[in-house]
Design a protein around this motif. Structure first.
Motif, PDB file in Angstrom:
ATOM      1  N   SER A 377       0.845  -1.191   0.000  1.00 47.92           N
ATOM      2  CA  SER A 377       0.000   0.000   0.000  1.00 47.92           C
ATOM      3  C   SER A 377       0.879   1.239   0.000  1.00 47.92           C
ATOM      4  CB  SER A 377      -0.908   0.002   1.238  1.00 47.92           C
ATOM      5  OG  SER A 377      -1.535   1.261   1.417  1.00 47.92           O
ATOM      6  N   PRO A 378       0.406   2.351  -0.564  1.00 49.44           N
ATOM      7  CA  PRO A 378       1.104   3.628  -0.390  1.00 49.44           C
ATOM      8  C   PRO A 378       1.135   4.016   1.084  1.00 49.44           C
ATOM      9  CG  PRO A 378      -0.471   3.748  -2.195  1.00 49.44           C
ATOM     10  CD  PRO A 378      -0.760   2.469  -1.456  1.00 49.44           C
ATOM     11  N   PRO A 379       1.819   5.109   1.427  1.00 51.50           N
ATOM     12  CA  PRO A 379       2.050   5.443   2.843  1.00 51.50           C
ATOM     13  C   PRO A 379       0.780   5.553   3.679  1.00 51.50           C
ATOM     14  CG  PRO A 379       3.445   6.770   1.430  1.00 51.50           C
ATOM     15  CD  PRO A 379       2.516   6.033   0.525  1.00 51.50           C
ATOM     16  N   LYS A 380       0.962   5.395   4.983  1.00 48.36           N
ATOM     17  CA  LYS A 380      -0.146   5.501   5.919  1.00 48.36           C
ATOM     18  C   LYS A 380      -0.833   6.863   5.787  1.00 48.36           C
ATOM     19  CE  LYS A 380       0.095   3.927  10.087  1.00 48.36           C
ATOM     20  NZ  LYS A 380       0.509   3.671  11.495  1.00 48.36           N
ATOM     21  N   GLY A 381      -2.158   6.815   5.841  1.00 46.52           N
ATOM     22  CA  GLY A 381      -2.929   8.043   5.725  1.00 46.52           C
ATOM     23  C   GLY A 381      -3.277   8.414   4.310  1.00 46.52           C
ATOM     24  N   SER A 382      -2.697   7.714   3.316  1.00 41.62           N
ATOM     25  CA  SER A 382      -3.059   7.970   1.928  1.00 41.62           C
ATOM     26  C   SER A 382      -4.484   7.478   1.678  1.00 41.62           C
ATOM     27  CB  SER A 382      -2.095   7.255   0.980  1.00 41.62           C
ATOM     28  OG  SER A 382      -2.205   5.844   1.125  1.00 41.62           O
ATOM     29  N   ILE A 383      -5.077   7.947   0.600  1.00 35.09           N
ATOM     30  CA  ILE A 383      -6.427   7.512   0.238  1.00 35.09           C
ATOM     31  C   ILE A 383      -6.478   5.989   0.172  1.00 35.09           C
ATOM     32  CG2 ILE A 383      -8.086   7.438  -1.669  1.00 35.09           C
ATOM     33  CD1 ILE A 383      -7.336  10.351  -2.227  1.00 35.09           C
ATOM     34  N   GLN A 384      -5.487   5.396  -0.473  1.00 36.86           N
ATOM     35  CA  GLN A 384      -5.495   3.957  -0.693  1.00 36.86           C
ATOM     36  C   GLN A 384      -5.342   3.194   0.629  1.00 36.86           C
ATOM     37  OE1 GLN A 384      -3.499   6.191  -2.316  1.00 36.86           O
ATOM     38  NE2 GLN A 384      -4.789   6.293  -4.151  1.00 36.86           N
ATOM     39  N   ASP A 385      -4.501   3.691   1.515  1.00 35.39           N
ATOM     40  CA  ASP A 385      -4.321   3.053   2.816  1.00 35.39           C
ATOM     41  C   ASP A 385      -5.609   3.111   3.632  1.00 35.39           C
ATOM     42  OD1 ASP A 385      -2.882   2.004   5.160  1.00 35.39           O
ATOM     43  OD2 ASP A 385      -3.010   4.050   5.914  1.00 35.39           O
ATOM     44  N   VAL A 386      -6.239   4.277   3.659  1.00 37.88           N
ATOM     45  CA  VAL A 386      -7.482   4.437   4.421  1.00 37.88           C
ATOM     46  C   VAL A 386      -8.560   3.503   3.885  1.00 37.88           C
ATOM     47  CG1 VAL A 386      -9.378   6.039   4.922  1.00 37.88           C
ATOM     48  CG2 VAL A 386      -7.004   6.799   5.157  1.00 37.88           C
ATOM     49  N   GLN A 387      -8.691   3.440   2.566  1.00 44.32           N
ATOM     50  CA  GLN A 387      -9.737   2.593   1.981  1.00 44.32           C
ATOM     51  C   GLN A 387      -9.463   1.114   2.212  1.00 44.32           C
ATOM     52  OE1 GLN A 387      -9.561   4.206  -2.041  1.00 44.32           O
ATOM     53  NE2 GLN A 387     -11.527   5.224  -1.718  1.00 44.32           N
ATOM     54  N   LEU A 388      -8.218   0.694   2.065  1.00 41.06           N
ATOM     55  CA  LEU A 388      -7.877  -0.712   2.276  1.00 41.06           C
ATOM     56  C   LEU A 388      -8.163  -1.119   3.719  1.00 41.06           C
ATOM     57  CD1 LEU A 388      -6.649  -3.365   1.251  1.00 41.06           C
ATOM     58  CD2 LEU A 388      -4.382  -2.444   1.831  1.00 41.06           C
ATOM     59  N   ARG A 389      -7.760  -0.287   4.665  1.00 45.80           N
ATOM     60  CA  ARG A 389      -7.983  -0.594   6.069  1.00 45.80           C
ATOM     61  C   ARG A 389      -9.472  -0.649   6.401  1.00 45.80           C
ATOM     62  NH1 ARG A 389      -3.991   0.328   9.969  1.00 45.80           N
ATOM     63  NH2 ARG A 389      -1.893   0.567   9.117  1.00 45.80           N
ATOM     64  N   ALA A 390     -10.231   0.317   5.879  1.00 44.73           N
ATOM     65  CA  ALA A 390     -11.667   0.341   6.150  1.00 44.73           C
ATOM     66  C   ALA A 390     -12.354  -0.887   5.563  1.00 44.73           C
ATOM     67  CB  ALA A 390     -12.286   1.611   5.590  1.00 44.73           C
ATOM     68  N   ALA A 391     -11.962  -1.279   4.338  1.00 43.20           N
ATOM     69  CA  ALA A 391     -12.574  -2.441   3.688  1.00 43.20           C
ATOM     70  C   ALA A 391     -12.251  -3.726   4.430  1.00 43.20           C
ATOM     71  CB  ALA A 391     -12.105  -2.532   2.229  1.00 43.20           C
ATOM     72  N   LEU A 392     -10.994  -3.880   4.845  1.00 43.85           N
ATOM     73  CA  LEU A 392     -10.615  -5.079   5.602  1.00 43.85           C
ATOM     74  C   LEU A 392     -11.316  -5.108   6.957  1.00 43.85           C
ATOM     75  CD1 LEU A 392      -6.808  -5.207   4.759  1.00 43.85           C
ATOM     76  CD2 LEU A 392      -8.557  -6.809   3.978  1.00 43.85           C
ATOM     77  N   GLY A 393     -11.384  -3.962   7.615  1.00 44.47           N
ATOM     78  CA  GLY A 393     -12.079  -3.904   8.889  1.00 44.47           C
ATOM     79  C   GLY A 393     -13.546  -4.250   8.758  1.00 44.47           C
ATOM     80  N   ASP A 394     -14.175  -3.792   7.685  1.00 43.70           N
ATOM     81  CA  ASP A 394     -15.583  -4.091   7.447  1.00 43.70           C
ATOM     82  C   ASP A 394     -15.797  -5.582   7.227  1.00 43.70           C
ATOM     83  OD1 ASP A 394     -18.350  -2.923   6.782  1.00 43.70           O
ATOM     84  OD2 ASP A 394     -17.930  -4.143   5.009  1.00 43.70           O
ATOM     85  N   SER A 395     -14.751  -6.267   6.735  1.00 39.11           N
ATOM     86  CA  SER A 395     -14.818  -7.716   6.472  1.00 39.11           C
ATOM     87  C   SER A 395     -14.233  -8.542   7.612  1.00 39.11           C
ATOM     88  CB  SER A 395     -14.094  -8.036   5.165  1.00 39.11           C
ATOM     89  OG  SER A 395     -14.678  -7.332   4.076  1.00 39.11           O
ATOM     90  N   ASN A 396     -14.011  -7.888   8.762  1.00 33.03           N
ATOM     91  CA  ASN A 396     -13.501  -8.574   9.968  1.00 33.03           C
ATOM     92  C   ASN A 396     -12.120  -9.194   9.742  1.00 33.03           C
ATOM     93  OD1 ASN A 396     -15.901  -8.065  11.548  1.00 33.03           O
ATOM     94  ND2 ASN A 396     -16.900  -9.666  10.315  1.00 33.03           N
ATOM     95  N   VAL A 397     -11.285  -8.459   9.013  1.00 33.39           N
ATOM     96  CA  VAL A 397      -9.899  -8.870   8.798  1.00 33.39           C
ATOM     97  C   VAL A 397      -8.990  -7.853   9.478  1.00 33.39           C
ATOM     98  CG1 VAL A 397      -8.079  -9.268   7.091  1.00 33.39           C
ATOM     99  CG2 VAL A 397     -10.424 -10.039   6.637  1.00 33.39           C
ATOM    100  N   VAL A 398      -8.052  -8.345  10.270  1.00 36.38           N
ATOM    101  CA  VAL A 398      -7.147  -7.491  11.023  1.00 36.38           C
ATOM    102  C   VAL A 398      -5.924  -7.141  10.175  1.00 36.38           C
ATOM    103  CG1 VAL A 398      -5.648  -7.377  13.060  1.00 36.38           C
ATOM    104  CG2 VAL A 398      -7.909  -8.403  13.223  1.00 36.38           C
ATOM    105  N   VAL A 399      -5.513  -5.886  10.247  1.00 36.06           N
ATOM    106  CA  VAL A 399      -4.317  -5.424   9.529  1.00 36.06           C
ATOM    107  C   VAL A 399      -3.096  -5.521  10.428  1.00 36.06           C
ATOM    108  CG1 VAL A 399      -3.172  -3.421   8.513  1.00 36.06           C
ATOM    109  CG2 VAL A 399      -5.569  -3.889   7.969  1.00 36.06           C
ATOM    110  N   ASN A 400      -2.062  -6.209   9.962  1.00 38.88           N
ATOM    111  CA  ASN A 400      -0.753  -6.184  10.587  1.00 38.88           C
ATOM    112  C   ASN A 400       0.178  -5.379   9.698  1.00 38.88           C
ATOM    113  OD1 ASN A 400      -1.216  -7.739  12.902  1.00 38.88           O
ATOM    114  ND2 ASN A 400      -0.984  -9.642  11.749  1.00 38.88           N
ATOM    115  N   GLU A 401       0.896  -4.435  10.277  1.00 42.91           N
ATOM    116  CA  GLU A 401       1.852  -3.638   9.512  1.00 42.91           C
ATOM    117  C   GLU A 401       3.161  -4.417   9.423  1.00 42.91           C
ATOM    118  OE1 GLU A 401       2.113   0.267  11.097  1.00 42.91           O
ATOM    119  OE2 GLU A 401      -0.064   0.524  11.155  1.00 42.91           O
TER     120      GLU A 401
END
Length: 403
Positions: A377-401
């Protein structure tokens, strides 16, 4: 109006819940949770990382999504506007035209003229997508092939696949403003907004972020068929990123004669030829009114640093970097959009995932096997990072950095 406020509040609450519930950083895994490793990377290397099996996929902006599909390296799981939560990202904010407040006060006629040229360039892209793709490929790659490891792809073909997936618009619609409000909430939860916008109410946030006066003036001039000639501004600088999201700049310079003949305004390159242009003359009604330095940035945060230093006075930049810069006191305003949408999640061509649902099933399977998916993913706080995290969270998937 009350209903709109309630809807906006509900959307903001949903985003806040998603981020508090486990998609704002590295989370400890508790029994049975599905996890995905997110690796932060520059976008340029992502296709090579995918083609050499160093990652399982990536979330990026165009044209790097099209690079994967045209080259055969990968396939699209979901474009950004279709990612969960359902309906959250339709026509989502992306890049915008921004300017320093001092030049807006001192050279309002110049700001209005550049806004008019940007709006006209967006119209050109919508009417001539293939031509816009060719001119953008010329600027970005000199129309040469793009090579990623042992994979080579024609840059014009990539841009012709990419341009139609973006929505080029200059209209600061209510939906666009709401999308920015959503990102403000997300950036707060990520800890990237800590200054003047941290506790501000929505009306104050919008007042701090936006000034649509130049857009309204530009629209009126274009409708009247006459651009007001600005006073001579000497040398100014405009920052941009090497992405077709900023195709408005590329077509305005590369086909400057068209804009000069059609609208009476043009960015005439100091020298003709293939590739990027670093200096152009701003000509209005046949009169040179400024020398414009075109400054290529490597990321939105870098452009905002240059704006804070007054090294550049204008920028084509993603709205989240502009939002965080304004929060920290950078004297700029967002004037109007450049485009919306234009990103996507890509996986390897042989991955057992063709849509979001099958991607989540694959992620859960890999996590159960002790081999979580690696997604760049592009850097934290980027549009793409925010969307990826929100989508994974909505699907009950945890993000590990991942490191």
């Amino acid at each position: 109006m009350t209903r709109k406020i309630l809807v906006a509040a509900l959307i903001s609450a949903i985003i806040a819940v998603l981020f508090v519930a486990g998609c704002t950083g590295e989370q400890p895994s508790t029994g049975g949770e599905a996890t995905v490793d997110v690796i932060y990377s520059a976008t340029g290397p992502m296709p090579m990382l995918l083609s050499t099996d160093q990652i399982d996929g990536y979330m990026a902006w165009q044209p790097f999504v099209a690079v994967a599909t045209v080259s055969g390296i990968g396939k699209v799981v979901s474009y950004s506007q279709d990612m969960p939560p359902a309906g959250m990202w339709t026509d989502h904010t992306c890049c915008a035209f921004a300017a320093r407040t001092d030049i807006m006060q001192e050279r309002s006629d110049l700001v209005n003229a550049l806004s008019a040229l940007t709006i006209a360039a967006n119209d050109y892209i919508k009417q001539n997508p293939d031509k816009a793709a060719e001119l953008s490929a010329d600027w970005l790659y000199g129309k040469d092939d793009m090579t990623f490891g042992n994979v080579t792809v024609n840059s014009v073909n990539v841009l012709k696949a990419s341009i139609p997936t973006l929505k080029f618009t200059s209209d600061p619609s209510e939906a666009w403003i709401q999308s920015n409000d959503n990102f403000v909430v997300s950036l707060r939860e990520l800890g990237y907004i800590t200054g003047s916008l941290k506790d501000a109410d929505p009306a104050t946030v919008n007042s701090e972020l936006f000034d649509f006066g130049p857009y309204e003036q530009a629209k009126a001039m274009l409708a009247n068929g006459s651009i007001t000639t600005p006073a001579n501004a000497g040398t100014i600088a405009l920052g941009y990123l090497p992405s077709d999201h900023h195709a408005a700049l590329f077509v305005a310079v590369k086909d400057w004669q068209y804009f000069n003949d059609t609208y009476g305004i043009a960015l005439k390159p100091a020298s003709e030829g293939s590739g990027a242009v670093d200096t152009a003359d701003l000509i209005v009604n046949g009169e040179k009114v400024a020398t414009v330095k075109l400054v290529k940035g490597e990321g939105g945060s870098q452009l905002m640093t240059l704006a804070a230093q007054d090294t550049i006075q204008f920028a084509f930049v993603g709205t989240p970097p502009a939002i965080t810069a304004i929060d920290k006191g950078t004297p700029i305003k967002i004037l109007h959009p450049l485009q919306t949408e234009g990103s996507g999640l890509v996986v390897s061509a042989d991955a057992p995932a063709n849509d979001w649902q099958s991607f989540i099933a694959w992620a859960k399977q890999r996590a159960a096997e002790g081999k979580p998916l690696k997604i760049a993913s592009p850097p934290k706080g980027s549009i793409q990072d925010v969307q990826l995290r929100a989508a994974l969270g909505d699907s009950n998937v945890v993000v590990n950095e991942a490191q």
